[in-house]
Design a protein around this motif. Sequence first.
Motif, PDB file in Angstrom:
ATOM      1  N   LYS A  73       0.829  -1.195   0.000  1.00  0.00           N
ATOM      2  CA  LYS A  73       0.000   0.000   0.000  1.00  0.00           C
ATOM      3  C   LYS A  73       0.864   1.246   0.000  1.00  0.00           C
ATOM      4  CE  LYS A  73      -3.662  -2.286   2.622  1.00  0.00           C
ATOM      5  NZ  LYS A  73      -4.451  -2.272   3.864  1.00  0.00           N
ATOM      6  N   LYS A  74       0.447   2.247  -0.714  1.00  0.00           N
ATOM      7  CA  LYS A  74       1.165   3.517  -0.743  1.00  0.00           C
ATOM      8  C   LYS A  74       0.860   4.306   0.521  1.00  0.00           C
ATOM      9  CE  LYS A  74       3.330   3.548  -4.761  1.00  0.00           C
ATOM     10  NZ  LYS A  74       4.778   3.701  -4.879  1.00  0.00           N
ATOM     11  N   GLN A  75       1.874   4.520   1.329  1.00  0.00           N
ATOM     12  CA  GLN A  75       1.711   5.290   2.546  1.00  0.00           C
ATOM     13  C   GLN A  75       2.629   6.494   2.483  1.00  0.00           C
ATOM     14  OE1 GLN A  75       2.451   2.486   5.650  1.00  0.00           O
ATOM     15  NE2 GLN A  75       0.872   1.090   4.962  1.00  0.00           N
ATOM     16  N   SER A  76       2.755   7.173   3.620  1.00  0.00           N
ATOM     17  CA  SER A  76       3.566   8.391   3.619  1.00  0.00           C
ATOM     18  C   SER A  76       5.029   8.096   3.344  1.00  0.00           C
ATOM     19  CB  SER A  76       3.441   9.110   4.971  1.00  0.00           C
ATOM     20  OG  SER A  76       3.850   8.258   6.026  1.00  0.00           O
ATOM     21  N   GLY A  77       5.477   6.884   3.724  1.00  0.00           N
ATOM     22  CA  GLY A  77       6.817   6.456   3.389  1.00  0.00           C
ATOM     23  C   GLY A  77       7.890   7.363   3.947  1.00  0.00           C
ATOM     24  N   PHE A  78       8.919   7.583   3.135  1.00  0.00           N
ATOM     25  CA  PHE A  78      10.084   8.322   3.569  1.00  0.00           C
ATOM     26  C   PHE A  78      10.032   9.783   3.132  1.00  0.00           C
ATOM     27  CE2 PHE A  78      11.074   3.905   2.725  1.00  0.00           C
ATOM     28  CZ  PHE A  78      11.664   3.514   3.898  1.00  0.00           C
ATOM     29  N   ARG A  79       9.042  10.142   2.396  1.00  0.00           N
ATOM     30  CA  ARG A  79       9.039  11.418   1.709  1.00  0.00           C
ATOM     31  C   ARG A  79       9.239  12.595   2.658  1.00  0.00           C
ATOM     32  NH1 ARG A  79       5.838  13.902  -2.908  1.00  0.00           N
ATOM     33  NH2 ARG A  79       5.751  16.095  -2.399  1.00  0.00           N
ATOM     34  N   ASN A  80      10.326  13.327   2.442  1.00  0.00           N
ATOM     35  CA  ASN A  80      10.601  14.586   3.139  1.00  0.00           C
ATOM     36  C   ASN A  80      10.475  14.486   4.652  1.00  0.00           C
ATOM     37  OD1 ASN A  80      11.177  15.947   0.781  1.00  0.00           O
ATOM     38  ND2 ASN A  80       9.065  16.584   0.464  1.00  0.00           N
ATOM     39  N   GLN A  81      10.746  13.334   5.190  1.00  0.00           N
ATOM     40  CA  GLN A  81      10.721  13.213   6.632  1.00  0.00           C
ATOM     41  C   GLN A  81      11.883  14.006   7.231  1.00  0.00           C
ATOM     42  OE1 GLN A  81       8.479  11.539   8.646  1.00  0.00           O
ATOM     43  NE2 GLN A  81       7.289  11.308   6.783  1.00  0.00           N
ATOM     44  N   PRO A  82      11.636  14.788   8.276  1.00  0.00           N
ATOM     45  CA  PRO A  82      12.748  15.525   8.902  1.00  0.00           C
ATOM     46  C   PRO A  82      13.800  14.548   9.421  1.00  0.00           C
ATOM     47  CG  PRO A  82      10.626  16.332   9.688  1.00  0.00           C
ATOM     48  CD  PRO A  82      10.346  15.076   8.918  1.00  0.00           C
ATOM     49  N   ILE A  83      15.039  14.841   9.146  1.00  0.00           N
ATOM     50  CA  ILE A  83      16.156  13.999   9.565  1.00  0.00           C
ATOM     51  C   ILE A  83      17.061  14.809  10.491  1.00  0.00           C
ATOM     52  CG2 ILE A  83      18.133  12.634   8.798  1.00  0.00           C
ATOM     53  CD1 ILE A  83      16.710  12.311   6.108  1.00  0.00           C
ATOM     54  N   LYS A  84      17.240  14.342  11.698  1.00  0.00           N
ATOM     55  CA  LYS A  84      18.088  15.045  12.645  1.00  0.00           C
ATOM     56  C   LYS A  84      19.530  15.047  12.169  1.00  0.00           C
ATOM     57  CE  LYS A  84      19.521  15.210  17.481  1.00  0.00           C
ATOM     58  NZ  LYS A  84      19.400  14.630  18.833  1.00  0.00           N
ATOM     59  N   GLY A  85      20.209  16.174  12.386  1.00  0.00           N
ATOM     60  CA  GLY A  85      21.605  16.284  11.987  1.00  0.00           C
ATOM     61  C   GLY A  85      22.511  15.397  12.830  1.00  0.00           C
ATOM     62  N   GLU A  86      23.698  15.156  12.320  1.00  0.00           N
ATOM     63  CA  GLU A  86      24.645  14.302  13.028  1.00  0.00           C
ATOM     64  C   GLU A  86      25.224  15.023  14.246  1.00  0.00           C
ATOM     65  OE1 GLU A  86      27.605  13.173  10.241  1.00  0.00           O
ATOM     66  OE2 GLU A  86      26.345  11.694   9.233  1.00  0.00           O
ATOM     67  N   ASN A  87      25.548  14.244  15.273  1.00  0.00           N
ATOM     68  CA  ASN A  87      26.213  14.792  16.442  1.00  0.00           C
ATOM     69  C   ASN A  87      27.685  15.058  16.138  1.00  0.00           C
ATOM     70  OD1 ASN A  87      23.823  14.389  17.895  1.00  0.00           O
ATOM     71  ND2 ASN A  87      24.428  12.359  18.561  1.00  0.00           N
ATOM     72  N   ILE A  88      28.264  16.003  16.833  1.00  0.00           N
ATOM     73  CA  ILE A  88      29.683  16.302  16.682  1.00  0.00           C
ATOM     74  C   ILE A  88      30.320  16.317  18.071  1.00  0.00           C
ATOM     75  CG2 ILE A  88      29.330  17.643  14.573  1.00  0.00           C
ATOM     76  CD1 ILE A  88      29.658  20.175  16.224  1.00  0.00           C
ATOM     77  N   SER A  89      31.640  16.338  18.108  1.00  0.00           N
ATOM     78  CA  SER A  89      32.349  16.343  19.383  1.00  0.00           C
ATOM     79  C   SER A  89      33.479  17.370  19.339  1.00  0.00           C
ATOM     80  CB  SER A  89      32.908  14.951  19.702  1.00  0.00           C
ATOM     81  OG  SER A  89      33.829  14.542  18.701  1.00  0.00           O
ATOM     82  N   ALA A  90      33.862  17.831  20.513  1.00  0.00           N
ATOM     83  CA  ALA A  90      34.974  18.766  20.652  1.00  0.00           C
ATOM     84  C   ALA A  90      35.568  18.566  22.044  1.00  0.00           C
ATOM     85  CB  ALA A  90      34.509  20.208  20.455  1.00  0.00           C
ATOM     86  N   SER A  91      36.802  19.013  22.222  1.00  0.00           N
ATOM     87  CA  SER A  91      37.462  18.887  23.520  1.00  0.00           C
ATOM     88  C   SER A  91      37.758  20.273  24.079  1.00  0.00           C
ATOM     89  CB  SER A  91      38.758  18.079  23.401  1.00  0.00           C
ATOM     90  OG  SER A  91      39.647  18.685  22.474  1.00  0.00           O
ATOM     91  N   VAL A  92      37.694  20.373  25.399  1.00  0.00           N
ATOM     92  CA  VAL A  92      37.924  21.637  26.103  1.00  0.00           C
ATOM     93  C   VAL A  92      38.859  21.372  27.280  1.00  0.00           C
ATOM     94  CG1 VAL A  92      36.873  23.490  27.444  1.00  0.00           C
ATOM     95  CG2 VAL A  92      35.700  22.591  25.443  1.00  0.00           C
TER      96      VAL A  92
END
Length: 376
Positions: free
Chosen positions: A112-131
Amino acid sequence: MGKRDYYELLGVNSNATDDEIKRAFRQLAKKYHPDVSKEKNAEAKFKEINEAYEVLSDPNKRLNYDQFGHMGTNTNSFGGFGNGGFGGTADFENIFSGGFGDIFENFFGGGKKQSGFRNQPIKGENISASVVVTLKEQMFGKTVKLDLNIDKKCESCEGTGAKDPKKYIHNCTTCDGYGYINIEQRSIFGIIKSQQPCPDCKGRGEVITNKCSKCKGQGHYRGKEAVEIELPKSIYENQQVRIREKGNYGLNNGSRGDLYLEISVKPNKYFKRVNDDLHLNLPISYLDALLGAEIKVPTFDGDVHLKLPSNTKTNSIFNIPNHGFFKSPTSSKRGDLIVNMIVTIPTKLSTEEKTILQKLKNSSSFKITDDFYENL
């Protein structure tokens, strides 16, 4: 080894109606289907009951079986996939409709045709840094300024990836704008349907015919971003601090990823953290230790005056309350400052100092009594 009786396999008698045979098969199929069953030898048992149902659900095959047994059937070990055998799409959906069919739909997409993957918001990747912080900054917290190298949302195309979103973004013709395509595969269980992201639009449901020159159609680009971050007080060394939504920008207006800070603390020559307490090795003059004095004790809150009694020895401990680390980043309660006195002896003396000390040495107070040697 001979085949088992088909009626026995399905758990019905030879006078069972078509509905009774169908119900018996559905119950056994739920129990032994290899994709859902944890039963031992589930696949072999499923093949047996499938073969039995293929024969007993067909009036002509059932009549031949009733008259001639297994010799009267022409099925193979698991039934065919043609119009007459179980495994054809129509029979497969009919048997499991209203029950087990829902399970297969969850497994294989159902077509069945559903909403699928179309334009689903995708969270950005995490990053790291040192202090790297000082011990005092670790105690009280610090505002850290960082220049992050991140994926930034493209301002030119507002993250769409198109030179002009109104002109150059169209529905993907491969998936009809749904963002996924249906896949059908034939197997021993029939036609298995599944879904996967569209290879042409990567699940967006749209294609860009004229890409943004700045981000090359990605909707984001690599760039610098200056951020200020408030480090909490009393954090621990090597602790990871999570700052929400300071990572890479997400696709399709998805939220930004998170920033993870790895905290390192510069070594301090005199102070050391032990849990919530702060320890200090404090050098004092041998004369102050001998005679007693009021001394200044350095702390991260400012100098504290401490009355030192006479005859203070090395490794004498003095406790200054509420001058250690905070019990937690949100607490006002603190540990103590533990001061360990280290009596120091001068390495160089003036002539006058030597004369004075020589006189003290000859006095009775600085002599070791004879009793000590007599008791050795």
